[in-house]
Structure formats: structure tokens, C-alpha cells
Design an enzyme around this catalytic site. Structure first.
Site, PDB file in Angstrom:
ATOM      1  N   SER A   1       5.595 -27.963  41.596  1.00  0.00           N
ATOM      2  CA  SER A   1       4.822 -26.927  42.275  1.00  0.00           C
ATOM      3  C   SER A   1       3.409 -26.921  41.716  1.00  0.00           C
ATOM      4  CB  SER A   1       5.473 -25.558  42.069  1.00  0.00           C
ATOM      5  OG  SER A   1       4.772 -24.556  42.786  1.00  0.00           O
TER       6      SER A   1
ATOM      7  N   GLU B   1       5.505 -17.481  32.757  1.00  0.00           N
ATOM      8  CA  GLU B   1       4.152 -18.039  32.743  1.00  0.00           C
ATOM      9  C   GLU B   1       3.999 -19.157  33.769  1.00  0.00           C
ATOM     10  OE1 GLU B   1       1.401 -17.030  31.215  1.00  0.00           O
ATOM     11  OE2 GLU B   1       2.534 -15.327  30.472  1.00  0.00           O
ATOM     12  N   SER B   2       5.055 -19.944  33.959  1.00  0.00           N
ATOM     13  CA  SER B   2       4.999 -21.022  34.945  1.00  0.00           C
ATOM     14  C   SER B   2       5.088 -20.479  36.367  1.00  0.00           C
ATOM     15  CB  SER B   2       6.134 -22.020  34.696  1.00  0.00           C
ATOM     16  OG  SER B   2       6.025 -22.591  33.408  1.00  0.00           O
TER      17      SER B   2
ATOM     18  N   HIS C   1      -2.169 -25.441  47.704  1.00  0.00           N
ATOM     19  CA  HIS C   1      -0.833 -25.234  47.142  1.00  0.00           C
ATOM     20  C   HIS C   1       0.075 -26.340  47.674  1.00  0.00           C
ATOM     21  CE1 HIS C   1       3.314 -23.786  48.144  1.00  0.00           C
ATOM     22  NE2 HIS C   1       3.327 -23.589  46.847  1.00  0.00           N
TER      23      HIS C   1
ATOM     24  N   ARG D   1      10.798 -30.000  46.407  1.00  0.00           N
ATOM     25  CA  ARG D   1      11.933 -29.553  45.601  1.00  0.00           C
ATOM     26  C   ARG D   1      13.261 -30.098  46.154  1.00  0.00           C
ATOM     27  NH1 ARG D   1       9.617 -25.700  48.641  1.00  0.00           N
ATOM     28  NH2 ARG D   1      10.881 -24.710  50.255  1.00  0.00           N
TER      29      ARG D   1
END
Length: 300
Positions: A88, A262-263, A102, A106
């Protein structure tokens, strides 16, 4: 399949990071490896305060274990185990003439109590969020997406372009988050497409990312801009944040599977504004953008 795709996203992360560092010319990505207590982990790479990118992340993860209760209810299963991996990325340039981008690719597997695969699918896509609309950029991005799709099925681009416009939509604002691209999910084996066929398609799209985005950055990164234009960028970034925190399924999945916070939230820009009841000036370039966000265009 999971091992092959997991290897692929490691290699894709390396190539994308190298391409982005080259065009930024100043900042380097910092790497942060992490482990998930329930199983798996990831490799987060973040760039900040560069010559081009104010903030960005290109993250990979592979997580596994018992599917959380909330996700079991979502998928309508009981006592299922899962494996999920993906890449991502989100990039927020400093210059408002350069669009935010973006992308995500996946793969997901679900298992029964004996460890047999009971379901598996691919998902992903890539989409562009400009602050000022350059039609040449929009056409280039969409043409690159279409070219990747057409190598596998001419029906893919119009279908996944429409899904992108539908998915990346702030319903509470009645406008798109950006000008779209591709969005596909639950790509499962069928008579027409094996899992290998889907792997070939998804990796084709992943490999097209730099070709779709870097030429746009190259054309726009050195353009002049004003404080007013920077303010507009930060107001629009607020809408980006709203989508990610209110509507985005990936954010929801990460939070509900005890992903690394955080990711998950690296997609949020560092400088944002929420201005009360803001409306762009009639006839302005800012209003031109809003009109397209409210009425998606067929770019190619």
C-alpha cells in the site's frame, strides 16, 4: 500463490522506492520493520520533507492467524484462519500542482480448521487525487491503467474504472476523493480467470505504477504556486483524510486485525486545513476541479 505474491510485493516495493527517491532527489525512505503479535509483520518505508514529497509511504505487510470475530461476522464465517499480504502506498507532494497518488495490491486466503484453503482472492488498484486539474495528466494516468488492463481483458478497464469512481467517493460530501483510476476486489478463480491469470493481471497493474505517475511528477514538480494555492491543497487534503477515516475498507481492516497503527495511518498528510463552509470562487480553477469530482469523466 501466497509465497509468490509475497515475494513480488517485496520486489515491487524496492523498485517503486528507488524510482521515487530518484525523482525526489533529496530525501530517502526510512525503513521500519515490525512484527504483529498474532502472526506476521511488515516493512514500512516512509519519506518526509523531500524536495518533491512532503510525506509518503510505501508499505508491505504479510499477516496471518485467527480471523478476528468482527471480520468473521463481516465474511459470514466461523473459526476461520487467514493470511493477507499486500503493498500500500500514498504520496503527498509539497507542490499543489503535483497530485497525490494512492495504490494498493493485495492477496487474501482463508482456511478451515484443517488448514485447507476455503477462499482466496486478489484486490487492488491505483488512483490519482489532483488539487489542480491538468487534463493531460488525467489522460496519461488513465491511459496507462487502460493499457495494463487491455493486455488481459478489454472489459477490465471500464469496469474497474467505474468501480474506482464509485468506491473513492465521499458520500457525505457528494464528491469523489480524486479523479480515479482502477479499483478491483474479490478477484477469484472462475471459468474465465484462474488464480494465476489474476496474479498476472494484478502484477501487470503493479508494474505500471511508476509509468503512470512519475511522468506527471516530472512535468509539475517545479511549477510555481502561491500561498492561496497551497491553502487549497490543504483544504482538499482534509477531504482525503475524511475518506480514509470514514469510508476506507483497508483502514478498517487494519484497525480490526490489530495492524500496526503507524503503518495504517501513514496515508494521512502532515498539513491539513478544515475551513468552515468553504466554497471555491466561481469560474476558478478550484471550482473546475470540484465539478469533475462531482461528475466523473471518461478520460480515455
Amino acid at each position: 500463490m501466497k509465497d509468490k505474491f509475497f515475494k513480488y510485493i517485496h520486489e515491487l516495493q524496492d523498485s517503486i522506492v528507488a524510482g521515487l527517491e530518484k525523482i525526489d532527489g533529496k530525501a530517502k525512505f526510512q525503513e521500519d520493520k515490525w512484527d504483529r503479535p498474532e502472526g506476521g509483520g511488515g516493512r514500512t518505508r516512509v519519506i518526509e520533507n523531500g524536495a518533491v514529497f512532503e510525506k509518503g509511504g510505501v508499505n508491505i505487510s504479510g499477516v496471518h492467524g485467527k480471523l478476528p470475530d468482527s471480520m468473521q461476522k463481516y465474511f459470514g464465517v466461523e473459526d476461520a484462519d487467514f493470511f493477507a499480504c499486500g503493498l500500500s502506498l500514498v504520496l503527498h507532494p509539497t507542490n499543489p500542482m503535483v497530485p497525490t497518488v494512492h495504490a494498493n495490491w493485495r492477496y487474501f486466503e482463508m482456511y478451515d480448521k484443517e488448514g485447507n484453503i476455503v477462499d482466496q482472492w486478489f484486490g487492488g488498484g491505483q488512483d490519482l487525487t489532483p488539487y489542480y486539474l491538468f487534463e493531460d495528466d488525467a489522460k496519461h494516468f488513465h491511459q496507462t491503467c487502460k493499457t495494463a488492463c487491455d493486455k488481459h481483458n478489454p472489459e477490465f478497464y471500464p469496469k474497474y474504472k467505474a468501480r474506482c469512481d464509485e468506491y473513492f467517493y465521499n458520500t457525505h460530501r457528494n464528491e469523489g476523493r480524486g479523479i480515479g483510476g482502477l479499483f478491483f476486489d474479490y478477484c477469484k478463480a472462475s471459468e474465465e480467470m484462474s488464480m494465476q491469470n489474476w496474479y498476472d493481471f494484478v502484477t501487470e497493474v503493479g508494474d505500471s505504477f511508476l509509468e503512470a505517475y512519475i511522468p506527471i511528477v516530472e512535468k509539475r514538480k517545479d511549477l510555481d504556486y502561491t500561498k492561496v494555492q497551497r491553502d487549497w491543497q490543504e483544504i482538499r487534503r482534509g477531504r482525503y483524510v475524511e475518506f480514509n477515516l470514514v469510508h476506507d475498507k483497508g483502514t478498517l481492516f487494519g484497525l480490526k486485525t490489530n495492524g500496526r497503527i503507524e503503518s495504517i495511518l501513514m496515508s494521512l498528510p502532515p498539513h491539513v486545513q478544515w475551513v468552515y463552509d468553504h466554497h471555491p470562487e466561481v469560474g476558478s480553477e478550484e471550482e473546475k476541479l470540484i465539478e469533475v469530482l462531482q461528475n466523473p469523466i471518461e478520460w480515455v
